[in-house]
Design an enzyme around this catalytic site. Sequence first.
Site, PDB file in Angstrom:
ATOM      1  N   SER A 200       9.020   2.533  10.073  1.00 55.57           N
ATOM      2  CA  SER A 200       8.102   2.815   8.967  1.00 55.57           C
ATOM      3  C   SER A 200       7.173   3.993   9.209  1.00 55.57           C
ATOM      4  CB  SER A 200       7.261   1.567   8.651  1.00 55.57           C
ATOM      5  OG  SER A 200       6.518   1.161   9.787  1.00 55.57           O
TER       6      SER A 200
ATOM      7  N   THR B  23      12.897  -1.946   9.501  1.00 51.87           N
ATOM      8  CA  THR B  23      11.676  -2.664   9.147  1.00 51.87           C
ATOM      9  C   THR B  23      11.896  -3.395   7.834  1.00 51.87           C
ATOM     10  OG1 THR B  23      10.804  -0.735   7.956  1.00 51.87           O
ATOM     11  CG2 THR B  23      10.201  -0.964  10.282  1.00 51.87           C
TER      12      THR B  23
ATOM     13  N   ARG C 265       0.548  -6.297   2.483  1.00 48.71           N
ATOM     14  CA  ARG C 265       0.181  -4.895   2.297  1.00 48.71           C
ATOM     15  C   ARG C 265      -1.277  -4.823   1.862  1.00 48.71           C
ATOM     16  NH1 ARG C 265       4.010  -4.316   4.801  1.00 48.71           N
ATOM     17  NH2 ARG C 265       5.857  -3.010   4.452  1.00 48.71           N
TER      18      ARG C 265
ATOM     19  N   GLU D 171      -3.836   2.794   5.393  1.00 48.81           N
ATOM     20  CA  GLU D 171      -3.473   2.805   6.811  1.00 48.81           C
ATOM     21  C   GLU D 171      -2.869   4.165   7.170  1.00 48.81           C
ATOM     22  OE1 GLU D 171      -0.853  -0.444   7.749  1.00 48.81           O
ATOM     23  OE2 GLU D 171      -2.234  -1.953   6.964  1.00 48.81           O
TER      24      GLU D 171
ATOM     25  N   ASP E 136       5.348 -16.705  -7.616  1.00 49.26           N
ATOM     26  CA  ASP E 136       6.306 -15.600  -7.548  1.00 49.26           C
ATOM     27  C   ASP E 136       6.992 -15.490  -8.910  1.00 49.26           C
ATOM     28  OD1 ASP E 136       8.483 -13.855  -7.044  1.00 49.26           O
ATOM     29  OD2 ASP E 136       8.436 -14.373  -4.910  1.00 49.26           O
TER      30      ASP E 136
ATOM     31  N   HIS F  44      -1.990  -4.649  11.544  1.00 48.97           N
ATOM     32  CA  HIS F  44      -0.662  -4.680  10.918  1.00 48.97           C
ATOM     33  C   HIS F  44       0.417  -5.018  11.943  1.00 48.97           C
ATOM     34  CE1 HIS F  44       1.762  -2.919   7.314  1.00 48.97           C
ATOM     35  NE2 HIS F  44       2.378  -3.964   7.842  1.00 48.97           N
TER      36      HIS F  44
END
Length: 402
Positions: A45, A67, A216, A245, A147, A262
């Site tokens: 990433s 990832t 995230r 980030e 969801d 993270h």
Amino acid sequence: MKILLEDTIPFGTDYLNSVGQVETYAWQSLVPEMLCDVDILALRSTTKVTPELLTNANKLKFVTTATAGTNHLDKIHLDKVGIVHSSAAGCNAVAVAEYVLSVLLHAQKAQKLDLYNATVGIVGAGNVGSALSRILTAIDVKHCLYDPPLQQALASTGKTQHNGQSFVDLAQIATCDVVSLHVPFIKGGDYPTYQMIDQTFLEALTPDQLLINACRGEVIDEEALLNLLQQEQAPTVVLDVFDNEPAINTALFDHVWFVTPHIAGHSVEGKVRGTQMIYEQICEVVGTAPDKELSDFLDKTSPINGDLASPEASRLSVEDLTAVFHKVYDVAIDDEITRNAFSTTSKNNEKTNSDVANTFSALRKQYRVRRECSAYELQLPKNTSKQIQNTFTKLGFSVSLV
């Protein structure tokens, strides 16, 4: 077939040297010229795949990332130019779920939570949310799922539950004792997640609730969160991810309970599983059968001694679960490492964005060795009940009686 491989991918060369001509590039050093005559690109990433990067990619046919996340891939452009792309979705699911379990056990110990009488609201029932659901089911903790896209997809087949768990709306999630976030970062479309945890949601939380973000940073309105945490009667918050980030807002550190850089999914198994997944994808692209497995690359660990206070009980106590599980993973260790690193960064001088970004990135790159429950043999007393043995087995341990 020429394969260009990021050198931070664990065992990448060992996996792929029989598949094609493998060349590696150093972490964060990839430039457009390196992609000339490359057929396959495998990365993590920290490498952003942009139109600019691909200007010299004259033969590139496949890009894959080892990832779970894919926000570093410009998928729209890749689709436009006909380059197939993939990821190791789900490779770190167990590690993230175990991270959340560690937090929950600390919350019980700190009397912030009565775990066996609590309800955990899982936001996002994909790979990570489902892994967390399985763990909570194994230890008999009530939980529910939010969801909408998955719920809609299942409804079209006549199903109303996922892995035996019910779906609820976001307002109901906001009433749960624990809210744990496990969605991808999506901006736009039918189901955007950008700042889905907004000021209204945050202000509905009470001091008795626990909010965990291990997906995230952009999923939470961070400015609204900081404002809330600076007030009295704020909820307990745990953050593994941040907006912007690696140049994160460290002002949050003084107001959150646990903070980590993270790394929730950064287990050895998660990383090597990611390599296994992209290896299998590349084998398919090349047209060769994979002949390597995860077990070929993972060392065995020393057994764990599970001295239980109540081995004969019909249900595993939270205290016994905590005593065993925190030998595998204890989030408090990573919290201490994180805070110490940033404290050193700022000592005797003002923190700059560059200081913060460098510290955050270094913590991730130099992360300690961490294994999942499946790496351990758990040695339990001979009089341990079948119920407790089964619980530990469902958590991934190999159980033996001594």
